[in-house]
Motif scaffolding. Sequence first.
Motif, short mmCIF file in Angstrom:
data_model
loop_
_atom_site.label_atom_id
_atom_site.label_comp_id
_atom_site.label_asym_id
_atom_site.label_seq_id
_atom_site.Cartn_x
_atom_site.Cartn_y
_atom_site.Cartn_z
N ILE A 1 9.34 4.66 22.91
CA ILE A 1 9.46 4.35 21.49
C ILE A 1 10.19 5.51 20.81
O ILE A 1 9.70 6.65 20.81
N LYS A 2 11.36 5.22 20.26
CA LYS A 2 12.07 6.31 19.55
C LYS A 2 11.31 6.57 18.26
O LYS A 2 11.03 5.65 17.49
N TYR A 3 10.99 7.84 18.05
CA TYR A 3 10.09 8.17 16.94
C TYR A 3 10.82 8.92 15.83
O TYR A 3 11.56 9.87 16.09
N TYR A 4 10.63 8.46 14.61
CA TYR A 4 11.19 9.12 13.42
C TYR A 4 10.01 9.67 12.63
O TYR A 4 8.94 9.06 12.64
N TYR A 5 10.18 10.78 11.96
CA TYR A 5 9.05 11.29 11.18
C TYR A 5 9.51 11.97 9.90
O TYR A 5 10.65 12.43 9.77
N GLY A 6 8.56 11.98 8.97
CA GLY A 6 8.80 12.65 7.70
C GLY A 6 9.69 11.85 6.77
O GLY A 6 10.39 10.92 7.19
N GLN A 7 9.64 12.21 5.53
CA GLN A 7 10.39 11.53 4.49
C GLN A 7 11.90 11.52 4.80
O GLN A 7 12.58 10.52 4.57
N ASP A 8 12.38 12.63 5.41
CA ASP A 8 13.82 12.76 5.69
C ASP A 8 14.34 11.68 6.63
O ASP A 8 15.52 11.32 6.57
N GLN A 9 13.47 11.25 7.56
CA GLN A 9 13.96 10.31 8.58
C GLN A 9 13.57 8.85 8.28
O GLN A 9 13.84 7.96 9.07
N LEU A 10 12.93 8.65 7.12
CA LEU A 10 12.48 7.30 6.79
C LEU A 10 13.67 6.34 6.62
O LEU A 10 13.63 5.21 7.10
N SER A 11 14.73 6.80 5.96
CA SER A 11 15.88 5.90 5.72
C SER A 11 16.52 5.46 7.03
O SER A 11 16.85 4.29 7.21
N ASP A 12 16.68 6.41 7.98
CA ASP A 12 17.27 6.07 9.28
C ASP A 12 16.42 5.04 9.99
O ASP A 12 16.93 4.08 10.57
N PHE A 13 15.11 5.28 9.94
CA PHE A 13 14.17 4.37 10.60
C PHE A 13 14.29 2.97 9.99
O PHE A 13 14.44 1.98 10.71
N LEU A 14 14.26 2.90 8.66
CA LEU A 14 14.29 1.58 8.01
C LEU A 14 15.64 0.89 8.25
O LEU A 14 15.68 -0.32 8.49
N GLY A 15 16.70 1.66 8.25
CA GLY A 15 18.04 1.08 8.44
C GLY A 15 18.22 0.44 9.80
O GLY A 15 19.11 -0.38 10.00
N ARG A 16 17.37 0.80 10.76
CA ARG A 16 17.49 0.24 12.12
C ARG A 16 16.45 -0.84 12.42
O ARG A 16 16.39 -1.37 13.51
N THR A 17 15.59 -1.12 11.44
CA THR A 17 14.43 -1.99 11.69
C THR A 17 14.69 -3.45 11.29
O THR A 17 15.00 -3.71 10.13
#
Length: 312
Positions: free
Chosen positions: A175-191
């Motif tokens: 599972i590629k893991y993103y964390y913290g407020q900084d990485q939230l946009s990247d995570f959402l953009g790929r979901t």
Amino acid sequence: MSIVLASTDFWEDMEVWSNGLQKAMPEMDIKVYPDDGDVNEVEFAVVWKHPRGILKKYPNLKAILSLGAGVDHIISDPDLPEGLPIIRLVDKKLTHEMCLHALHWVLHFHSDQYLYRSQQLKRQWIQQSSIQIEERTIGIMGLGNIGRSIGELLVTQSFNVIGWGANQKSSLTDIKYYYGQDQLSDFLGRTNILINVLPLTSDTTNIITKKELSLLPKDSFIINIGRGGIINEDDLLTLLSEGHIKAAALDVFAQEPLPENNSLWDHPSVYITPHIAGQSNPNSAGQTISENIHRIQKGELPYPIYSRDNGY
Ligand code: OXD
């Protein structure tokens, strides 16, 4: 020495819970609030949305144990006695139910079941061109016991799974893991399908608003089985109505039971279930709770203890 069970949820059958706990701890005297007997005898409180303020009645209370996975229903009590350990419920059966519930909605959305239902109502025979499983990215917010198990299950089905949480984590191989407020946009953009299993804390309240929902790719889906206050319901309705989000399966709400006049009820792309994604099982959860009570009695640490610093 006794245990008091307390809940204000009318659908919690306290007799069944009392029997489940008694079976797991035949030596204990199990009381059901308000029939709590001698308040000095009460050492443990096992609760789900207990009546506010009652826990202060018990001068010899040693711990408060949740009947559900979350503990926000406990810590929101303004009259909570201070300094007592609060123990969350991590129960195999409950986790398994949450996994199945999540899988159900992932498949429902992934394989266009929601479209076939509406086609059937119009007597339409249209074969949708399906998206390949490995092209569908499932983003899980909250990778604790439940989130991780859901992720691992989806990986076994060949979905591409990513995760997001507040803090850095190790040992998440598939599972590629993103964390913290900084990485939230990247995570959402790929979901493409967002599953929320975050606990409700001061940091997660309203963390997903119109701005974050707009970062999801067009035609994405939402599955909320964490807590209602995390995804802003009005913003979700707006994005659904604008067609940016295709559909949402919601099991938890900012206010429960969901008020009759809430517009979520009427939206054709919203699927509502009444907080049943993971129902604690009196036999299995009774066993887990009894193990924790026995640990405390032996002077050992129960697991998992709510952390005031983390908020869960
Ligand atoms: C919860 C549960 O905490 O149902 O929501 O267990």
